[in-house]
Design a protein around this motif. Structure first.
Motif, PDB file in Angstrom:
ATOM      1  N   UNK A   1      -1.884  37.206-119.182  1.00 51.53           N
ATOM      2  CA  UNK A   1      -0.690  38.464-117.986  1.00 51.53           C
ATOM      3  C   UNK A   1      -1.572  39.028-117.984  1.00 51.53           C
ATOM      4  N   UNK A   2      -2.593  39.824-118.247  1.00 54.91           N
ATOM      5  CA  UNK A   2      -2.833  40.805-118.198  1.00 54.91           C
ATOM      6  C   UNK A   2      -3.146  41.263-116.578  1.00 54.91           C
ATOM      7  N   UNK A   3      -3.801  39.557-116.722  1.00 57.22           N
ATOM      8  CA  UNK A   3      -5.109  39.574-114.967  1.00 57.22           C
ATOM      9  C   UNK A   3      -3.550  39.247-114.794  1.00 57.22           C
ATOM     10  N   UNK A   4      -2.855  38.695-114.523  1.00 57.79           N
ATOM     11  CA  UNK A   4      -1.289  38.440-113.508  1.00 57.79           C
ATOM     12  C   UNK A   4      -0.609  39.843-113.352  1.00 57.79           C
ATOM     13  N   UNK A   5      -0.950  39.964-113.969  1.00 60.74           N
ATOM     14  CA  UNK A   5       0.356  41.511-113.950  1.00 60.74           C
ATOM     15  C   UNK A   5      -0.373  42.443-112.575  1.00 60.74           C
ATOM     16  N   UNK A   6      -1.711  42.320-113.207  1.00 67.06           N
ATOM     17  CA  UNK A   6      -2.100  43.147-111.666  1.00 67.06           C
ATOM     18  C   UNK A   6      -2.298  42.632-110.614  1.00 67.06           C
ATOM     19  N   UNK A   7      -2.525  41.060-110.340  1.00 68.25           N
ATOM     20  CA  UNK A   7      -3.140  40.684-109.101  1.00 68.25           C
ATOM     21  C   UNK A   7      -1.183  41.038-108.088  1.00 68.25           C
ATOM     22  N   UNK A   8       0.147  41.033-108.836  1.00 63.07           N
ATOM     23  CA  UNK A   8       1.201  40.713-108.757  1.00 63.07           C
ATOM     24  C   UNK A   8       1.097  42.629-107.745  1.00 63.07           C
ATOM     25  N   UNK A   9       0.848  43.512-108.337  1.00 61.37           N
ATOM     26  CA  UNK A   9       1.057  44.643-107.998  1.00 61.37           C
ATOM     27  C   UNK A   9       0.491  45.386-107.439  1.00 61.37           C
ATOM     28  N   UNK A  10      -1.452  44.142-106.973  1.00 57.00           N
ATOM     29  CA  UNK A  10      -1.381  44.747-105.511  1.00 57.00           C
ATOM     30  C   UNK A  10      -1.663  43.830-104.447  1.00 57.00           C
ATOM     31  N   UNK A  11      -1.956  42.884-104.779  1.00 49.56           N
ATOM     32  CA  UNK A  11      -1.543  41.803-103.484  1.00 49.56           C
ATOM     33  C   UNK A  11       0.059  42.358-102.462  1.00 49.56           C
ATOM     34  N   UNK A  12      -0.676  42.451-101.344  1.00 46.79           N
ATOM     35  CA  UNK A  12       0.168  42.656-100.961  1.00 46.79           C
ATOM     36  C   UNK A  12       0.760  41.872 -99.123  1.00 46.79           C
ATOM     37  N   UNK A  13       2.048  41.774 -99.271  1.00 47.56           N
ATOM     38  CA  UNK A  13       2.182  40.609 -98.834  1.00 47.56           C
ATOM     39  C   UNK A  13       1.875  40.383 -97.266  1.00 47.56           C
ATOM     40  N   UNK A  14       1.438  39.674 -96.007  1.00 43.15           N
ATOM     41  CA  UNK A  14       1.431  39.472 -94.661  1.00 43.15           C
ATOM     42  C   UNK A  14       2.325  40.109 -94.195  1.00 43.15           C
ATOM     43  N   UNK A  15       2.572  40.083 -92.872  1.00 40.24           N
ATOM     44  CA  UNK A  15       4.104  41.259 -92.078  1.00 40.24           C
ATOM     45  C   UNK A  15       4.460  40.019 -91.755  1.00 40.24           C
ATOM     46  N   UNK A  16       3.988  38.754 -91.646  1.00 42.11           N
ATOM     47  CA  UNK A  16       3.955  37.639 -90.761  1.00 42.11           C
ATOM     48  C   UNK A  16       3.887  36.332 -91.125  1.00 42.11           C
ATOM     49  N   UNK A  17       3.995  34.944 -90.893  1.00 41.22           N
ATOM     50  CA  UNK A  17       4.545  33.528 -91.610  1.00 41.22           C
ATOM     51  C   UNK A  17       2.850  33.355 -90.593  1.00 41.22           C
ATOM     52  N   UNK A  18       1.786  32.548 -90.669  1.00 40.54           N
ATOM     53  CA  UNK A  18       0.549  32.130 -90.602  1.00 40.54           C
ATOM     54  C   UNK A  18       0.715  30.048 -90.066  1.00 40.54           C
ATOM     55  N   UNK A  19       0.733  30.468 -89.174  1.00 43.98           N
ATOM     56  CA  UNK A  19       0.528  28.659 -88.917  1.00 43.98           C
ATOM     57  C   UNK A  19      -1.067  28.071 -88.427  1.00 43.98           C
TER      58      UNK A  19
END
Length: 193
Positions: free
Chosen positions: A64-82
């Motif tokens: 969970x330590x690693x997952x918490x880091x990833x959830x905090x640092x992954x930024x969502x892309x601004x649009x959907x990708x096809x």
């Protein structure tokens, strides 16, 4: 060894026999309770098997330590990708899919090892806590910065390696502390029995 006189030889033999008699009396020892010691040693050897659920919960807590880091640092892309293919149907990758795909799983169930990171559909049946449309099959593309045949750096490029480097020492320290605590608990229950 040459003896200069018979008297010296007899004196030496007499002294040696007295020494042997003294040591024979002290060399025998009786051990009581050896079977109890052997039972406890065998129970210690079975610790990793008997405490499998506790070891799994420890490994999940560390992941969970690693997952918490990833959830905090992954930024969502601004649009959907096809993603379009010539030979099959196109795939729509929603902008929150990478974050939804994060989770932990046990690759080989007899083993207590837990892996954390983006999950894909080819791993198997989904566990609780992971969205059904959270297929992280493209996570290696995000990590490498690939985009239609070119390399480009985004905010998510290298986030998995940075996360591993940032959380590794903390994870190891937590795992060691929790294992020590669980092992001492197991030893105390073993000694009381």
């Amino acid at each position: 060894m040459a003896w200069s006189t018979q008297a010296k030889r007899r004196a030496y033999d007499a002294q040696r026999s007295q020494y042997n008699l003294l040591n024979k009396e002290r060399s025998t020892a009786t051990v009581t309770g050896a079977d109890k010691i052997y039972r406890r040693l065998e129970a210690l050897a079975r610790w990793s098997v008997e405490a499998e659920n506790q070891l799994l919960s420890i490994n999940r807590r560390v992941a969970k330590i690693y997952l918490n880091y990833l959830n905090a640092n992954i930024k969502d892309f601004h649009r959907d990708i096809l993603v379009q293919f010539k030979d099959r149907q196109s795939i729509l990758v929603e902008k929150v899919t990478l974050r939804k795909s994060l989770g932990m799983y046990q690759p080989a169930p007899p083993n207590t090892r837990i892996l954390a990171g983006p999950l894909t559909n080819n791993i198997g049946r989904r566990k609780r806590g992971i969205a059904k449309n959270g297929d992280g099959w493209f996570a290696h593309i995000v990590e490498g910065g690939d985009s239609f045949g070119i390399k480009k750096r985004t905010v998510n490029t290298g986030v998995f390696m940075r996360g591993k480097a940032a959380t590794q020492q903390r994870s190891i320290a937590l795992r060691d502390r929790l294992l020590r605590k669980e092992f001492s608990r197991y030893i105390n229950t073993l000694l009381r029995a």
